[in-house]
Design an enzyme around this catalytic site. Sequence first.
Site, PDB file in Angstrom:
ATOM      1  N   GLU A 101       9.880   0.979  10.670  1.00 54.57           N
ATOM      2  CA  GLU A 101      10.954   1.967  10.480  1.00 54.57           C
ATOM      3  C   GLU A 101      10.281   3.322  10.639  1.00 54.57           C
ATOM      4  OE1 GLU A 101      12.942   4.810   9.324  1.00 54.57           O
ATOM      5  OE2 GLU A 101      12.663   4.062   7.269  1.00 54.57           O
ATOM      6  N   GLY A 123       7.073   4.894   8.410  1.00 61.98           N
ATOM      7  CA  GLY A 123       6.267   6.099   8.566  1.00 61.98           C
ATOM      8  C   GLY A 123       6.385   6.660   9.966  1.00 61.98           C
ATOM      9  N   SER A 124       5.329   7.277  10.438  1.00 67.42           N
ATOM     10  CA  SER A 124       5.363   7.980  11.722  1.00 67.42           C
ATOM     11  C   SER A 124       5.240   7.013  12.889  1.00 67.42           C
ATOM     12  CB  SER A 124       4.222   9.001  11.788  1.00 67.42           C
ATOM     13  OG  SER A 124       2.971   8.347  11.922  1.00 67.42           O
ATOM     14  N   GLY A 157       2.788   3.816  13.579  1.00 72.01           N
ATOM     15  CA  GLY A 157       3.441   2.571  13.956  1.00 72.01           C
ATOM     16  C   GLY A 157       2.790   1.925  15.166  1.00 72.01           C
ATOM     17  N   LYS A 189       0.853  -1.189   0.000  1.00 68.37           N
ATOM     18  CA  LYS A 189       0.000   0.000   0.000  1.00 68.37           C
ATOM     19  C   LYS A 189       0.886   1.235   0.000  1.00 68.37           C
ATOM     20  CE  LYS A 189      -1.716   2.717   2.968  1.00 68.37           C
ATOM     21  NZ  LYS A 189      -1.670   4.007   2.193  1.00 68.37           N
ATOM     22  N   GLU A 242       3.402   7.469  15.483  1.00 76.87           N
ATOM     23  CA  GLU A 242       1.984   7.382  15.854  1.00 76.87           C
ATOM     24  C   GLU A 242       1.283   6.272  15.083  1.00 76.87           C
ATOM     25  OE1 GLU A 242      -2.048  10.192  15.914  1.00 76.87           O
ATOM     26  OE2 GLU A 242      -0.181  10.954  15.060  1.00 76.87           O
ATOM     27  N   GLU A 284       9.916  15.449  16.157  1.00 80.55           N
ATOM     28  CA  GLU A 284      10.351  15.380  14.764  1.00 80.55           C
ATOM     29  C   GLU A 284       9.568  16.418  13.954  1.00 80.55           C
ATOM     30  OE1 GLU A 284      11.361  11.917  11.551  1.00 80.55           O
ATOM     31  OE2 GLU A 284       9.424  11.796  12.567  1.00 80.55           O
ATOM     32  N   CYS A 329      13.603  10.572   7.447  1.00 83.55           N
ATOM     33  CA  CYS A 329      13.503  10.095   8.830  1.00 83.55           C
ATOM     34  C   CYS A 329      14.838  10.191   9.558  1.00 83.55           C
ATOM     35  CB  CYS A 329      12.984   8.665   8.858  1.00 83.55           C
ATOM     36  SG  CYS A 329      13.907   7.508   7.832  1.00 83.55           S
TER      37      CYS A 329
END
Length: 498
Positions: A267, A245-246, A250, A192, A248, A399, A301
Amino acid sequence: MVEYHASLSAEASAFLSGEHRLYIDGCWVEPMKEGVLHVQDPAKGSEISRVAEGRAADIDRAVIAARRAFENGPWHAMKPSGRASIMLALADLIDRQAQVLAEIETMETGKPLAFALGSVRSAANMLRYYAGWASNLGGREVPLSSAGEWHAYTRREPVGVVGQVIPWNFPLSMAVWKIAPVLATGCTSVLKPAEQTPLGALRLAALFEEAGVPAGVLNVVPGYGGDAGARLAAHPDVDKIAFTGSAETGRSIVQAALGNLKRVTLELGGKSPVIVLPDADMERAVPGAANAIFFNSGQVCAAGSRLFVHRKVFDNFVADVAVQGAKMKMGHGLDESSRVGPLISARQRARVQSMIEQGLAEGATIVGETAPIPDGKGYFVAPHVLADTNPDMSVIRDEIFGPVVCAIPFGDEDIDAIAKAANHTSYGLAASIWTQNLSAAHRLSNRIRSGNVAVNSHAIADVELPFGGYKESGWGRERGSEVLNHYTETKSVAIRLD
């Protein structure tokens, strides 16, 4: 009618203006329920393409196809050399399509074309690297201490169906980061892409059949995270989920994966320190520190967003980094002179601007001049260097994911004190150390709690080096041989011979 940038090739233009459906079981299919993703050019703030929106029901279709391809298709039974040949063919196709793929990435992310080309080339090289691993995933013979005569060994077998969710900052290379170990190990997958950047993954999918990838092995379903992504993470017939991704999101994926206790690799974000000791080679360290945060407009990141500089050189060094940022021309990624592109969306621009304003309200100051923002409706934020910060400020803790670096002086050359300051974050993804003192470099590297440390460089993106983080920067590793452990199961076999 959409008007594309004058430098866009006819092939890329034709692709953007074409019809974009879901890629499931080797076919281009309409979604079960009508829906559209509106893809924008972030440098202009205007729509460049429309893509069919996949939802939970479409994820279900793709997982069924991936399961069938894994259990009953030719992929699992294919010899490793056969899988390797297909991977090498796909790498060659990516190389031949590099210009078009890079133009597509520039159009949907805004990044300068040269950066996009580098990302495409690295994707092809990653496939070649993991093609070499396809024939090297064997187990080992194990001498047993148990009574009797035994022949015991281990096998490494593919984990099964893998759900993969990728971010918008490096859409093509992130797709291949996920796809390459799937192909090498004999797994199957449902990918996705981010809803902001589905085009590169769909163009890549068009190359699968040409490369010889059997139907159902790789499926691409663009959609929103709250619908398609959530279903993929929670799906009971997915054996592993890989997410970039973020933090949150994750955490949400971890919760969703509990249903069938599927494997999870994450990651996530970073707040990476760049540490400049007073003996550093300033001709390398200044542009290195600037590139660590301003590359890809800070949407990385591993971006070096906390700049620790010794007081002996702090004022000049930080001023020079600010000058580097101010000299970086902002503009459309297809303009050859552009060094800094836009942020991905109006929402991301507003978030970054809000964080800068909050930092200034809390007492931070801007060092030097900032570059002028291009005219037009693009989502640009100029490179910023902030000084007079403290550990309690949000710009230090959180971040930002934009071209903003916080400069922090230190006067103590005690290695433990420097490492403690660098480690004072919930993240632990990357770090860099700038020094000509070999002892200091080794000692600091050992003390920094980060998955990736570079000396006299920042965030080396080599396929052979594992990439991942400590703490809230994630679970597991991408790249290198380590990632293959996440896509395989180890089976022990013991045969009594007496």
